[in-house]
Scaffold this motif. Structure first.
Motif, PDB file in Angstrom:
ATOM      1  N   TYR A  20      -6.987  -1.240  -1.449  1.00  0.00           N
ATOM      2  CA  TYR A  20      -5.784  -0.421  -1.576  1.00  0.00           C
ATOM      3  C   TYR A  20      -4.574  -1.248  -2.020  1.00  0.00           C
ATOM      4  O   TYR A  20      -3.480  -0.707  -2.176  1.00  0.00           O
ATOM      5  N   LEU A  21      -4.727  -2.535  -2.242  1.00  0.00           N
ATOM      6  CA  LEU A  21      -3.586  -3.415  -2.486  1.00  0.00           C
ATOM      7  C   LEU A  21      -3.004  -3.266  -3.894  1.00  0.00           C
ATOM      8  O   LEU A  21      -3.675  -3.514  -4.896  1.00  0.00           O
ATOM      9  N   GLU A  42       0.831  -1.197   0.000  1.00  0.00           N
ATOM     10  CA  GLU A  42       0.000   0.000   0.000  1.00  0.00           C
ATOM     11  C   GLU A  42       0.866   1.246   0.000  1.00  0.00           C
ATOM     12  O   GLU A  42       1.945   1.282   0.594  1.00  0.00           O
ATOM     13  N   ASN A  43       0.390   2.281  -0.690  1.00  0.00           N
ATOM     14  CA  ASN A  43       1.081   3.564  -0.751  1.00  0.00           C
ATOM     15  C   ASN A  43       0.019   4.631  -0.970  1.00  0.00           C
ATOM     16  O   ASN A  43      -0.302   4.990  -2.101  1.00  0.00           O
ATOM     17  N   HIS A  44      -0.570   5.116   0.113  1.00  0.00           N
ATOM     18  CA  HIS A  44      -1.692   6.052   0.009  1.00  0.00           C
ATOM     19  C   HIS A  44      -1.843   6.811   1.318  1.00  0.00           C
ATOM     20  O   HIS A  44      -1.356   6.392   2.365  1.00  0.00           O
ATOM     21  N   GLN A  45      -2.555   7.917   1.248  1.00  0.00           N
ATOM     22  CA  GLN A  45      -2.893   8.673   2.448  1.00  0.00           C
ATOM     23  C   GLN A  45      -4.396   8.642   2.701  1.00  0.00           C
ATOM     24  O   GLN A  45      -4.910   9.361   3.540  1.00  0.00           O
ATOM     25  N   GLY A  46      -5.087   7.804   1.960  1.00  0.00           N
ATOM     26  CA  GLY A  46      -6.539   7.745   2.077  1.00  0.00           C
ATOM     27  C   GLY A  46      -7.005   7.044   3.340  1.00  0.00           C
ATOM     28  O   GLY A  46      -6.330   6.153   3.869  1.00  0.00           O
ATOM     29  N   ARG A  47      -8.154   7.462   3.815  1.00  0.00           N
ATOM     30  CA  ARG A  47      -8.872   6.764   4.861  1.00  0.00           C
ATOM     31  C   ARG A  47     -10.314   6.622   4.366  1.00  0.00           C
ATOM     32  O   ARG A  47     -10.915   7.596   3.915  1.00  0.00           O
ATOM     33  N   VAL A  97      -4.464  -7.449   9.099  1.00  0.00           N
ATOM     34  CA  VAL A  97      -3.550  -8.155   9.993  1.00  0.00           C
ATOM     35  C   VAL A  97      -2.269  -7.335  10.185  1.00  0.00           C
ATOM     36  O   VAL A  97      -1.750  -7.219  11.282  1.00  0.00           O
ATOM     37  N   ARG A  98      -1.760  -6.757   9.103  1.00  0.00           N
ATOM     38  CA  ARG A  98      -0.576  -5.913   9.127  1.00  0.00           C
ATOM     39  C   ARG A  98      -0.779  -4.796   8.106  1.00  0.00           C
ATOM     40  O   ARG A  98      -1.179  -5.062   6.975  1.00  0.00           O
ATOM     41  N   GLY A  99      -0.545  -3.558   8.516  1.00  0.00           N
ATOM     42  CA  GLY A  99      -0.741  -2.439   7.616  1.00  0.00           C
ATOM     43  C   GLY A  99      -1.938  -1.589   8.010  1.00  0.00           C
ATOM     44  O   GLY A  99      -2.497  -1.741   9.103  1.00  0.00           O
ATOM     45  N   VAL A 100      -2.360  -0.703   7.123  1.00  0.00           N
ATOM     46  CA  VAL A 100      -3.406   0.273   7.434  1.00  0.00           C
ATOM     47  C   VAL A 100      -4.713  -0.023   6.703  1.00  0.00           C
ATOM     48  O   VAL A 100      -5.764  -0.162   7.309  1.00  0.00           O
ATOM     49  N   GLY A 101      -4.665  -0.095   5.375  1.00  0.00           N
ATOM     50  CA  GLY A 101      -5.904  -0.312   4.633  1.00  0.00           C
ATOM     51  C   GLY A 101      -6.846   0.868   4.762  1.00  0.00           C
ATOM     52  O   GLY A 101      -6.453   2.028   4.619  1.00  0.00           O
ATOM     53  N   ASN A 102      -8.120   0.575   5.073  1.00  0.00           N
ATOM     54  CA  ASN A 102      -9.115   1.647   5.220  1.00  0.00           C
ATOM     55  C   ASN A 102      -8.825   2.546   6.406  1.00  0.00           C
ATOM     56  O   ASN A 102      -8.922   3.775   6.313  1.00  0.00           O
ATOM     57  N   ASP A 103      -8.499   1.899   7.538  1.00  0.00           N
ATOM     58  CA  ASP A 103      -8.482   2.635   8.806  1.00  0.00           C
ATOM     59  C   ASP A 103      -7.643   1.962   9.885  1.00  0.00           C
ATOM     60  O   ASP A 103      -7.747   2.307  11.062  1.00  0.00           O
ATOM     61  N   GLY A 104      -6.842   0.975   9.499  1.00  0.00           N
ATOM     62  CA  GLY A 104      -6.061   0.220  10.463  1.00  0.00           C
ATOM     63  C   GLY A 104      -6.752  -1.018  10.965  1.00  0.00           C
ATOM     64  O   GLY A 104      -6.116  -1.888  11.561  1.00  0.00           O
ATOM     65  N   ALA A 105      -8.057  -1.134  10.710  1.00  0.00           N
ATOM     66  CA  ALA A 105      -8.822  -2.299  11.172  1.00  0.00           C
ATOM     67  C   ALA A 105      -9.341  -3.135  10.011  1.00  0.00           C
ATOM     68  O   ALA A 105      -9.353  -4.363  10.079  1.00  0.00           O
ATOM     69  N   THR A 106      -9.787  -2.474   8.949  1.00  0.00           N
ATOM     70  CA  THR A 106     -10.309  -3.189   7.789  1.00  0.00           C
ATOM     71  C   THR A 106      -9.590  -2.725   6.529  1.00  0.00           C
ATOM     72  O   THR A 106      -8.983  -1.653   6.502  1.00  0.00           O
TER      73      THR A 106
END
Length: 236
Positions: A192-193, A152-157, A171-180
């Motif tokens: 975001y992958l 992932e390489n983004h600043q989106g939430r 499990v590891r990383g941020v994605g949507n919000d750190g949870a999903t």
């Protein structure tokens, strides 16, 4: 598959604007895994000056920088073809910037809200920090994909509305919000992958095929499976 074609129509949306991070690999792997099963394919490259055909089976949209993202969203909204294709039941995989613009709204480089395509019930803005690095997530068990890996390489939430469901749990990383990570709604998937996503996760490519073809036979273990396992082991 489409009622008007005996081939699986794979439509690659705006490679001239939304293919910054090697997302063309998603097109290649999807086509390859279909053809290994004897499913004939046709790949349609739709540039930003072209109309979006509505008769496709699977639509792929990649990532891009802020200004190309805005231009792509404006042209796709004016065209209307991608939204009509979704309403017809086409499968869509949208990556990063593409994920944001198929939602209800997304933020520009100053986090001003801009209208999306309204295909997926999500709303995206900009976070206070940038998410950069490897990401691992567990896909909704009902989709039969398992654990996925990407970059992932983004600043989106991204926040999900009631009609969308989280595509996976981070499990590891941020994605949507750190949870999903990501979202799905019917046959529309956003994530975001990068990496690209389908070469790293063959099971995700097969999910898209099942959405349009139905049951598909398994394939023998390949380098894609080895890459998937290597990335998971390296990150975890």
């Amino acid at each position: 598959m489409s009622d008007t074609s005996s081939r699986l129509r794979i439509v690659w949306i705006y490679p001239d604007l939304l293919s910054t991070y090697g997302d063309r690999g998603n097109v290649l792997i999807l086509r390859r895994r279909a053809e290994l099963r004897g499913i004939p394919t046709e790949t349609i490259h739709v540039h930003s000056s072209d109309r979006v055909p509505v008769e496709g089976d699977i639509y792929l949209i990649g990532g891009g920088e802020d200004r190309p993202q805005i231009l792509a969203a404006e042209r796709l909204r004016a065209d209307g073809g991608l939204k009509r294709a979704a309403e017809r039941g086409a499968a869509i995989l949208a990556i990063c910037a593409g994920y944001q613009i198929i939602g209800e709204s997304y933020g520009d480089d100053a986090d001003n809200p801009l209208p999306g395509l309204g295909i997926l019930d999500i709303r995206s803005g900009r976070g206070t920090s940038r998410a950069v690095g490897e990401i691992v997530a567990d896909v909704d068990p009902g989709l039969g994909v398992g654990r996925i890996t990407g970059f992932e390489n983004h600043q989106g939430r991204t926040a999900l509305g009631p009609s969308a469901r989280p595509f996976s749990t981070t499990v590891r990383g941020v994605g949507n919000d750190g949870a999903t990570e990501g979202a799905y709604q019917g046959q529309v998937i956003g994530t975001y992958l990068h990496g690209p996503a389908l070469p790293r996760n063959p099971a995700l490519a097969d999910l898209l095929l099942r959405m349009r073809v139905g049951d598909i036979p398994p394939l023998q273990r390949s380098w894609g499976d080895a890459l998937h396992e290597e990335r998971l082991a390296a990150v975890l």
